[in-house]
Motif scaffolding. Structure first.
Motif, PDB file in Angstrom:
ATOM      1  N   ARG A 268       0.972  -1.111   0.215  1.00  0.00           N
ATOM      2  CA  ARG A 268       0.006  -0.170   0.085  1.00  0.00           C
ATOM      3  C   ARG A 268       0.812   1.220  -0.068  1.00  0.00           C
ATOM      4  N   THR A 273       0.888  -3.691  -6.622  1.00  0.00           N
ATOM      5  CA  THR A 273       0.096  -4.546  -6.603  1.00  0.00           C
ATOM      6  C   THR A 273       0.536  -6.056  -6.505  1.00  0.00           C
ATOM      7  N   TYR A 298      -4.461  -3.482  -2.857  1.00  0.00           N
ATOM      8  CA  TYR A 298      -3.265  -3.822  -3.464  1.00  0.00           C
ATOM      9  C   TYR A 298      -3.255  -5.413  -3.777  1.00  0.00           C
TER      10      TYR A 298
END
Length: 416
Positions: A268, A273, A298
């Protein structure tokens, strides 16, 4: 002065019920600064319960009983305690009235057997049960002994403890000091190896440091006795910092923090991601990640590629490599990680392929062999081999594999 916890019930000995009452009471005693050195579980047997009481009164001043307060013949706690101290049971009409009102409130009539719950040792005080029919007692049969009894139902016991037992103990002078603990969590290092690194801290008087291990991780519990939580924190904090410095990347979090939560926070912060491809863990890694509220920031998803055809069609694994190296291999783990990262358009891809057992192992690829693949930015890709062994069992191999994958990503995010 110390306390002893005595849990009564054959069902506990048989393992039919988890003994959560002992854990709760141990935590509560620590908060009050009351030391306790022994816990006992005994079945519904008069003679064995008397033996337990005799031993407990020789080494503790506060005896806390849970269980055995019901209306059935095998509920023996109160009558056995009274008999041990040579005191008769007396029927308390206010208890009968309370039980009758509770039955009436539920549209029922009190049964004759419930009158048994109104029998308590002569001279004992009633420990009210606001929700159930079984009251407890607070009793000092000897000047140096205080006895508490609670029903075995956790929700009833918790409320009775908080509303009556805690104020009583505080009025007796307890609660002026507390025992406060912090648990430091480590992954990637064994208990003995960590203990050797921090051996200088294991004999401290206050705070104390103790190692314990379970399910692939190691914890160090730092406990301090002080007048308040703030004062205990002041004792713990410098020791905590020194241990973290010694442990380095093997330390990952404290108290209730999980590897999934720590990795999620790192992703985050970096605005990156993750996607996952799983074989032997069957979605366990994805479950760990999605247990964290807000993980959609994420974590974008995953593929459970249990069959090789799914590895080929959805993840783009080369079928020739599957034939040559097998599904449980470094090559396939890397291709799975790259495939899920590419198809789900994430910054990072994690993959797990292995043999969780108990079947499926061979001499060259035994049960517990696991490969984890990691694909990242700039075409980064790597694989890691683990041999978790056959003795761990299927569930634990899957659990450790998923956490090992998270730990790999954590270390990579912290060291790039």
């Amino acid at each position: 002065m110390s306390a002893e916890i005595i849990c009564v019930g054959t069902e506990l000995l048989l393992g039919d019920i988890l003994n959560s009452n002992a854990q709760f009471l141990a935590q509560q005693l620590a908060q009050l600064g009351i030391p306790h050195y022994y816990q006992t579980v005994v079945g519904d047997n008069v003679e064995r319960l008397k033996q337990v009481i005799e031993i407990a009164t020789s080494r503790a001043q506060i005896l806390i009983f849970t269980g055995g307060l019901g209306p059935t013949p095998d509920d023996l706690t109160c009558e056995t305690i009274a008999d041990f101290f040579g005191v008769p049971l007396v029927e308390r009409p206010e208890i009968i009235e309370d039980i009758a009102q509770k039955f009436a409130g539920r549209g029922r009539v009190m049964t004759p057997s419930n009158r048994k719950q109104a029998l308590i040792p002569q001279g004992a005080e009633i420990l009210p049960n606001p929700t159930g029919t079984a009251p407890g007692i607070i009793w000092q049969p000897r000047p140096e002994i205080t006895i508490f009894t609670f029903p075995g139902v956790p929700s009833e016991m918790h409320r009775m403890w908080q509303e009556t037992a805690v104020p009583f103990l505080q009025n007796q002078g307890w609660g002026k000091e507390i025992i406060y603990s912090r648990s430091l969590r480590f992954w990637g290092i064994g208990e003995s190896a960590l203990a050797e690194k921090v051996t200088a801290y294991l004999n401290l008087p206050n705070p104390t440091v103790a190692p314990y291990a379970g399910k692939g991780e190691v914890r160090l519990r730092i406990s301090a006795k002080a007048s308040s939580e703030q004062a205990a924190e002041a004792l713990i904090t410098p020791i905590e910092k020194q241990i973290k410095d010694i442990a380095g990347l093997d330390y990952y979090g404290a108290d209730d923090e999980t590897l999934a939560a720590v990795v999620g926070q790192l992703l985050r912060v970096s605005k990156e991601t993750l996607s996952v491809a799983e074989s032997c863990t069957g979605g366990g890694l994805g479950q760990m990640l999605t247990e964290i509220s807000g993980s959609s920031d994420y974590f974008w998803g995953g593929v459970i590629s249990y069959d090789n055809s799914v590895k080929v069609r959805l993840l783009g694994v080369n079928p020739e490599d599957l034939d040559k190296f097998g599904a449980v291999s470094a090559t396939v783990a890397e291709q799975m990680a790259v495939g899920v990262k590419t198809r789900l358009l994430t910054t990072w891809g994690l993959s797990i392929t292995g043999i969780a057992g108990p079947t499926g192992g061979t001499d060259t690829k035994p049960v517990g062999l696991v490969y984890i693949g990691l694909a990242g930015p700039n075409d980064e890709v790597a694989s890691f081999e683990y041999r978790f062994g056959t003795m761990r069992g299927r569930a634990l191999i899957r659990h450790v594999s998923a956490n090992a994958a998270l730990d790999l990503l954590r270390r990579r995010l912290l060291t790039r």
